[in-house]
Enzyme design. Structure first.
Site, PDB file in Angstrom:
ATOM      1  N   ARG A 150      11.717  -6.383   6.105  1.00  0.00           N
ATOM      2  CA  ARG A 150      11.758  -4.976   6.502  1.00  0.00           C
ATOM      3  C   ARG A 150      12.075  -4.845   7.995  1.00  0.00           C
ATOM      4  O   ARG A 150      12.820  -3.963   8.413  1.00  0.00           O
ATOM      5  CB  ARG A 150      10.428  -4.285   6.181  1.00  0.00           C
ATOM      6  CG  ARG A 150      10.490  -2.786   6.437  1.00  0.00           C
ATOM      7  CD  ARG A 150       9.204  -2.088   6.081  1.00  0.00           C
ATOM      8  NE  ARG A 150       8.106  -2.642   6.847  1.00  0.00           N
ATOM      9  CZ  ARG A 150       6.820  -2.413   6.584  1.00  0.00           C
ATOM     10  NH1 ARG A 150       6.488  -1.650   5.563  1.00  0.00           N
ATOM     11  NH2 ARG A 150       5.885  -2.943   7.328  1.00  0.00           N
ATOM     12  N   ARG A 182     -10.455   1.024   7.856  1.00  0.00           N
ATOM     13  CA  ARG A 182      -9.839  -0.252   8.201  1.00  0.00           C
ATOM     14  C   ARG A 182     -10.832  -1.204   8.870  1.00  0.00           C
ATOM     15  O   ARG A 182     -10.471  -2.299   9.279  1.00  0.00           O
ATOM     16  CB  ARG A 182      -8.711   0.059   9.187  1.00  0.00           C
ATOM     17  CG  ARG A 182      -7.471  -0.754   8.977  1.00  0.00           C
ATOM     18  CD  ARG A 182      -6.408  -0.253   9.943  1.00  0.00           C
ATOM     19  NE  ARG A 182      -5.223  -1.031   9.854  1.00  0.00           N
ATOM     20  CZ  ARG A 182      -4.215  -0.766   9.019  1.00  0.00           C
ATOM     21  NH1 ARG A 182      -4.260   0.265   8.209  1.00  0.00           N
ATOM     22  NH2 ARG A 182      -3.158  -1.547   9.010  1.00  0.00           N
ATOM     23  N   ARG A 227      -1.354  -8.580  13.310  1.00  0.00           N
ATOM     24  CA  ARG A 227      -1.845  -7.689  12.239  1.00  0.00           C
ATOM     25  C   ARG A 227      -2.614  -8.492  11.196  1.00  0.00           C
ATOM     26  O   ARG A 227      -3.652  -8.040  10.694  1.00  0.00           O
ATOM     27  CB  ARG A 227      -0.663  -6.954  11.577  1.00  0.00           C
ATOM     28  CG  ARG A 227      -0.100  -5.842  12.459  1.00  0.00           C
ATOM     29  CD  ARG A 227       1.356  -5.538  12.132  1.00  0.00           C
ATOM     30  NE  ARG A 227       1.549  -4.945  10.821  1.00  0.00           N
ATOM     31  CZ  ARG A 227       2.730  -4.918  10.188  1.00  0.00           C
ATOM     32  NH1 ARG A 227       3.798  -5.470  10.747  1.00  0.00           N
ATOM     33  NH2 ARG A 227       2.831  -4.344   9.013  1.00  0.00           N
ATOM     34  N   ARG A 251      11.072  -1.661  12.037  1.00  0.00           N
ATOM     35  CA  ARG A 251       9.743  -1.135  12.405  1.00  0.00           C
ATOM     36  C   ARG A 251       9.200  -1.991  13.547  1.00  0.00           C
ATOM     37  O   ARG A 251       9.225  -3.227  13.461  1.00  0.00           O
ATOM     38  CB  ARG A 251       8.815  -1.169  11.168  1.00  0.00           C
ATOM     39  CG  ARG A 251       7.583  -0.311  11.341  1.00  0.00           C
ATOM     40  CD  ARG A 251       6.808  -0.190  10.044  1.00  0.00           C
ATOM     41  NE  ARG A 251       5.459  -0.706  10.204  1.00  0.00           N
ATOM     42  CZ  ARG A 251       4.523  -0.631   9.291  1.00  0.00           C
ATOM     43  NH1 ARG A 251       4.770  -0.062   8.131  1.00  0.00           N
ATOM     44  NH2 ARG A 251       3.319  -1.116   9.523  1.00  0.00           N
ATOM     45  N   LYS A 274       0.836  -1.215   0.000  1.00  0.00           N
ATOM     46  CA  LYS A 274       0.000   0.000   0.000  1.00  0.00           C
ATOM     47  C   LYS A 274       0.868   1.262   0.000  1.00  0.00           C
ATOM     48  O   LYS A 274       0.631   2.186  -0.779  1.00  0.00           O
ATOM     49  CB  LYS A 274      -0.945   0.014   1.222  1.00  0.00           C
ATOM     50  CG  LYS A 274      -1.931  -1.147   1.266  1.00  0.00           C
ATOM     51  CD  LYS A 274      -2.896  -1.052   2.438  1.00  0.00           C
ATOM     52  CE  LYS A 274      -2.257  -1.153   3.801  1.00  0.00           C
ATOM     53  NZ  LYS A 274      -1.606  -2.466   4.085  1.00  0.00           N
TER      54      LYS A 274
HETATM   55  P1  AP5 Z   1       4.636  -1.498   1.955  1.00  0.00           P
HETATM   56  O1  AP5 Z   1       4.522  -0.722   0.714  1.00  0.00           O
HETATM   57  O2  AP5 Z   1       5.108  -0.839   3.178  1.00  0.00           O
HETATM   58  O3  AP5 Z   1       3.264  -2.261   2.229  1.00  0.00           O
HETATM   59  P2  AP5 Z   1       2.037  -1.812   3.125  1.00  0.00           P
HETATM   60  O4  AP5 Z   1       0.853  -2.503   2.562  1.00  0.00           O
HETATM   61  O5  AP5 Z   1       2.014  -0.330   3.245  1.00  0.00           O
HETATM   62  O6  AP5 Z   1       2.479  -2.511   4.485  1.00  0.00           O
HETATM   63  P3  AP5 Z   1       2.340  -1.962   5.953  1.00  0.00           P
HETATM   64  O7  AP5 Z   1       3.191  -2.870   6.776  1.00  0.00           O
HETATM   65  O8  AP5 Z   1       2.566  -0.505   6.049  1.00  0.00           O
HETATM   66  O9  AP5 Z   1       0.802  -2.266   6.178  1.00  0.00           O
HETATM   67  P4  AP5 Z   1      -0.054  -2.237   7.440  1.00  0.00           P
HETATM   68  O10 AP5 Z   1      -1.432  -2.177   6.925  1.00  0.00           O
HETATM   69  O11 AP5 Z   1       0.269  -3.348   8.375  1.00  0.00           O
HETATM   70  O12 AP5 Z   1       0.458  -0.934   8.207  1.00  0.00           O
HETATM   71  P5  AP5 Z   1      -0.037   0.554   8.339  1.00  0.00           P
HETATM   72  O13 AP5 Z   1       1.165   1.388   8.352  1.00  0.00           O
HETATM   73  O14 AP5 Z   1      -1.146   0.862   7.426  1.00  0.00           O
HETATM   74  O15 AP5 Z   1       5.561  -2.772   1.624  1.00  0.00           O
HETATM   75  C1  AP5 Z   1       5.949  -3.672   2.633  1.00  0.00           C
HETATM   76  C2  AP5 Z   1       7.396  -4.132   2.342  1.00  0.00           C
HETATM   77  O16 AP5 Z   1       7.404  -4.848   1.119  1.00  0.00           O
HETATM   78  C3  AP5 Z   1       8.372  -2.963   2.172  1.00  0.00           C
HETATM   79  O17 AP5 Z   1       9.619  -3.316   2.695  1.00  0.00           O
HETATM   80  C4  AP5 Z   1       8.437  -2.780   0.647  1.00  0.00           C
HETATM   81  O18 AP5 Z   1       9.653  -2.253   0.224  1.00  0.00           O
HETATM   82  C5  AP5 Z   1       8.217  -4.198   0.162  1.00  0.00           C
HETATM   83  N1  AP5 Z   1       7.502  -4.231  -1.124  1.00  0.00           N
HETATM   84  C6  AP5 Z   1       6.488  -3.414  -1.537  1.00  0.00           C
HETATM   85  N2  AP5 Z   1       6.066  -3.748  -2.772  1.00  0.00           N
HETATM   86  C7  AP5 Z   1       6.818  -4.813  -3.145  1.00  0.00           C
HETATM   87  C8  AP5 Z   1       6.852  -5.617  -4.329  1.00  0.00           C
HETATM   88  N3  AP5 Z   1       6.022  -5.377  -5.363  1.00  0.00           N
HETATM   89  N4  AP5 Z   1       7.733  -6.637  -4.384  1.00  0.00           N
HETATM   90  C9  AP5 Z   1       8.590  -6.880  -3.321  1.00  0.00           C
HETATM   91  N5  AP5 Z   1       8.617  -6.149  -2.194  1.00  0.00           N
HETATM   92  C10 AP5 Z   1       7.738  -5.126  -2.097  1.00  0.00           C
HETATM   93  O19 AP5 Z   1      -0.640   0.528   9.819  1.00  0.00           O
HETATM   94  C11 AP5 Z   1       0.204   0.259  10.914  1.00  0.00           C
HETATM   95  C12 AP5 Z   1      -0.602   0.192  12.193  1.00  0.00           C
HETATM   96  O20 AP5 Z   1      -1.180   1.474  12.457  1.00  0.00           O
HETATM   97  C13 AP5 Z   1      -1.787  -0.778  12.173  1.00  0.00           C
HETATM   98  O21 AP5 Z   1      -1.395  -2.091  12.501  1.00  0.00           O
HETATM   99  C14 AP5 Z   1      -2.677  -0.159  13.259  1.00  0.00           C
HETATM  100  O22 AP5 Z   1      -2.172  -0.476  14.508  1.00  0.00           O
HETATM  101  C15 AP5 Z   1      -2.480   1.323  13.051  1.00  0.00           C
HETATM  102  N6  AP5 Z   1      -3.484   1.909  12.141  1.00  0.00           N
HETATM  103  C16 AP5 Z   1      -3.304   2.307  10.862  1.00  0.00           C
HETATM  104  N7  AP5 Z   1      -4.460   2.756  10.329  1.00  0.00           N
HETATM  105  C17 AP5 Z   1      -5.395   2.643  11.306  1.00  0.00           C
HETATM  106  C18 AP5 Z   1      -6.784   2.892  11.361  1.00  0.00           C
HETATM  107  N8  AP5 Z   1      -7.448   3.358  10.279  1.00  0.00           N
HETATM  108  N9  AP5 Z   1      -7.439   2.628  12.523  1.00  0.00           N
HETATM  109  C19 AP5 Z   1      -6.781   2.151  13.620  1.00  0.00           C
HETATM  110  N10 AP5 Z   1      -5.453   1.862  13.621  1.00  0.00           N
HETATM  111  C20 AP5 Z   1      -4.777   2.101  12.474  1.00  0.00           C
HETATM  112 MG    MG Z   2       2.030   1.064   4.840  1.00  0.00          MG
END
Ligand code: AP5
Ligand code: MG
Length: 191
Positions: free
Chosen positions: A125, A86, A142, A131, A13
């Site tokens: 990562r 979410r 998660r 992280r 994402k």
């Molecule tokens: P990346 O692009 O970072 O993927 P992502 O989907 O953004 O992964 P996240 O870990 O950020 O998702 P998440 O939903 O768990 O976390 P979020 O920050 O939203 O890619 C991941 C890795 O893969 C990277 O190293 C990248 O380089 C690699 N990669 C990418 N594309 C690739 C490809 N094509 N091929 C190979 N490698 C690739 O949320 C974090 C926390 O915040 C949540 O757990 C929750 O606690 C809180 N939170 C967030 N939003 C809310 C909400 N709305 N309500 C309540 N709590 C919330």
């Molecule tokens: Mg993300």
């Protein structure tokens, strides 16, 4: 243009958001990044957020609602939402906000990648960037919460006719080519 990116932890994402926002010139809201920034600030609120997100749990709703509300009011012309909504509850809240603002979703893009590859990406990562929620235990939590609370949004948005499913497998540029095609088709459909 108002876009929502949906998908499991590690699906890409954040990576795709940066490409979409650069290409289409829309502002990016990553609720995860915003929450991590606050949690690193050392503030009282930051410590409260960290207690939840570092173990893979949702941040408190009132914090998320405020962050998203402020961002939306600063960016009325359009944006890309990454990590919000979410849960069905957040999606219903957002739908109410959109109706009030007379705005419509351009598309909800669900990225799809298999579980083993997701875990590989996140552990890698975690090893490189440290992280706090990229540990095996937090990743498992998660994933569990994604299945329970976030995946229902796929049907929620399919029923509203805005869902686009895109494979997140391949290089980031390959994935972006598919995402770009879907967005362009939706935008042209609007005209
Ligand atoms: P990346 O692009 O970072 O993927 P992502 O989907 O953004 O992964 P996240 O870990 O950020 O998702 P998440 O939903 O768990 O976390 P979020 O920050 O939203 O890619 C991941 C890795 O893969 C990277 O190293 C990248 O380089 C690699 N990669 C990418 N594309 C690739 C490809 N094509 N091929 C190979 N490698 C690739 O949320 C974090 C926390 O915040 C949540 O757990 C929750 O606690 C809180 N939170 C967030 N939003 C809310 C909400 N709305 N309500 C309540 N709590 C919330
Ligand atoms: Mg993300």
């Amino acid at each position: 243009m108002i876009l929502v990116l949906l998908g499991a932890p590690g699906v890409g994402k954040g990576t795709q958001s940066r490409k979409i926002c650069q290409h289409f010139g829309v502002p990016h809201l990553s609720t995860g990044e915003m929450l991590r920034r606050e949690s690193k600030s050392g503030s009282e609120l930051g410590r409260e957020i960290a207690r939840h997100i570092d173990i893979g749990h949702f941040a408190p709703d009132r914090v998320v609602t405020q962050l998203v509300g402020e961002f939306l009011s600063r960016n009325p012309a359009g944006c890309l939402l990454d990590g919000f909504p979410r849960s069905v509850e957040q999606a219903e809240q957002f739908e109410e906000y959109m109706a009030g603002a007379g705005a419509e979703l351009t598309a909800v893009i669900e990225l799809q990648v298999g579980r083993a590859e997701l875990e590989r990406r996140l552990l890698e990562r975690g090893r490189i960037e440290g992280r706090p929620d990229d540990t095996p235990a937090a990743i498992a939590e998660r994933m569990r919460i994604y299945e329970e609370l976030t995946r229902p949004l796929v049907d929620f948005y399919r029923q509203r006719g805005v869902l686009e499913v895109v494979s997140g497998v391949g290089s980031p540029d390959d994935v972006f080519a598919r995402v770009q095609a879907v967005i362009e088709r939706r935008v042209q459909g609007d005209k």
